[in-house]
Scaffold this motif. Structure first.
Motif: not given
Ligand code: NDP
Length: 289
Positions: A78-80, A93-110
């Motif tokens: 999902v990262i790219p 180097g891995a994302v399990n939670c995406v958060v919408r900030r305005g118009d941007r999708l930011i990948g977090e690892n929780t």
């Protein structure tokens, strides 16, 4: 569901994308938080094949999703497709939670953050010596968060040398924690200097009798023993550690906390943890003691 359920309105949407999505226990847990706080939000469980991930992410963005979780097999691919990464997600180097900030999708690892919250309730990791079994996705997330939280030394004990050494390279190169790799052959003796020992492998998942190869006598009072395995939560490793006088932390707490962090990221509300833990335990069919 709260009063908002009966009205004609568009709920705020979040959810999960994975392959093999059926039975995902996070759905019940997050929806329980929404109900508990009367939030007009829905968590949608979505089956997404690897070749459809890019379209699915674009679709979620177009439909106004406020974020989503990613599970197997999408955490790396999902990262790219995202607009940015949180600090620890970049190191892990891995994302399990995406958060919408305005118009941007930011990948977090929780995942690792969820573990960190569980551990910190018992012992804050700063300055501590930690032994971690495993070097897969969960162990990697846990190791990076522990290192970023100021752990003094992390010993990675793993069966496969390549994965273990790679993780040690990440810790040494991108965090200030000391890190060492030990190849796992036979029963490992936890050093007397260790403060925390963690099973970060899949040993014990759906098998309450599966044994983590560790020297029984090296588990001692004063040592904190934690497991990432959440089903069953009373793993053979934790039962043995408890019997030897260790303070124990089960994998349910990590799973609940990563859900709590996700809800907090998406809605801004700090959700009721016991309500989420109860819903999760019920969905998994396990006792929470
Ligand atoms: P991976 O497949 O990425 O990694 C598995 C790890 O377990 C590897 O280090 C592997 O070693 C090791 N391993 C597996 N079997 C054995 C064995 N018989 N002997 C020694 N080592 C073994 O899986 P994940 O990291 O994604 O998941 C690991 C566990 O974490 C699962 O049980 C999962 O359910 C749990 N988890 C829990 C979460 C929670 O919130 N509580 C969140 C995410 C995961 P090797 O490298 O040698 O193959």
């Amino acid at each position: 569901m709260g009063s908002s359920d009966t009205k004609n309105f568009c709920p705020a949407l979040v959810g999960s994308m994975s392959q093999g999505a059926a039975g995902n226990p996070t759905v019940a847990m997050v929806e329980a938080a929404f109900r508990h706080h009367d939030l007009p939000w829905r968590y949608v469980n979505m089956e997404v094949a690897p070749e459809d991930l890019a379209t699915a992410v674009a679709g979620a963005k177009a439909m106004g999703f406020q974020g989503f979780n990613l599970s197997m097999p999408h955490k790396v691919t999902v990262i790219p497709l995202l607009d940015g990464l949180g600090d620890s997600a970049r190191v892990i180097g891995a994302v399990n939670c995406v958060v919408r900030r305005g118009d941007r999708l930011i990948g977090e690892n929780t995942d690792g953050k969820g573990f960190l919250e569980s551990l910190t309730e018992v012992v804050p990791p700063a300055g501590k010596e930690i032994v971690l079994f495993g070097a897969g996705g969960a162990a990697r997330a846990v190791a990076v968060e522990l290192a970023l939280a100021g752990a003094k030394k992390i010993t990675i004990v793993n069966r496969s040398r390549a994965r273990g050494e790679e993780l040690v390279g990440v810790l040494r190169g991108q965090t200030s924690a000391a890190a060492e790799f030990i190849e796992w052959t036979g029963d490992y003796a936890v050093p007397a200097t260790a403060d925390v020992v963690i099973n970060g492998t899949s040993i014990g998942l759906y098998d309450g009798g599966a044994r983590v190869p560790v020297k029984r006598e090296s588990l001692r009072p004063g040592l904190v023993a934690a497991d990432v395995v959440f089903s069953p939560p009373d793993t053979a490793f934790l039962r043995e550690a408890k019997g030897r006088g260790c303070t124990c932390i089960d994998g349910l707490g990590m799973l609940v906390n990563q859900g709590v962090i996700g809800v907090r990221h998406w809605t801004g509300v700090s959700p009721d943890v016991p309500a989420m833990r109860r819903a999760l335990a019920e969905a998994l069919g396990v006792s929470i003691g």
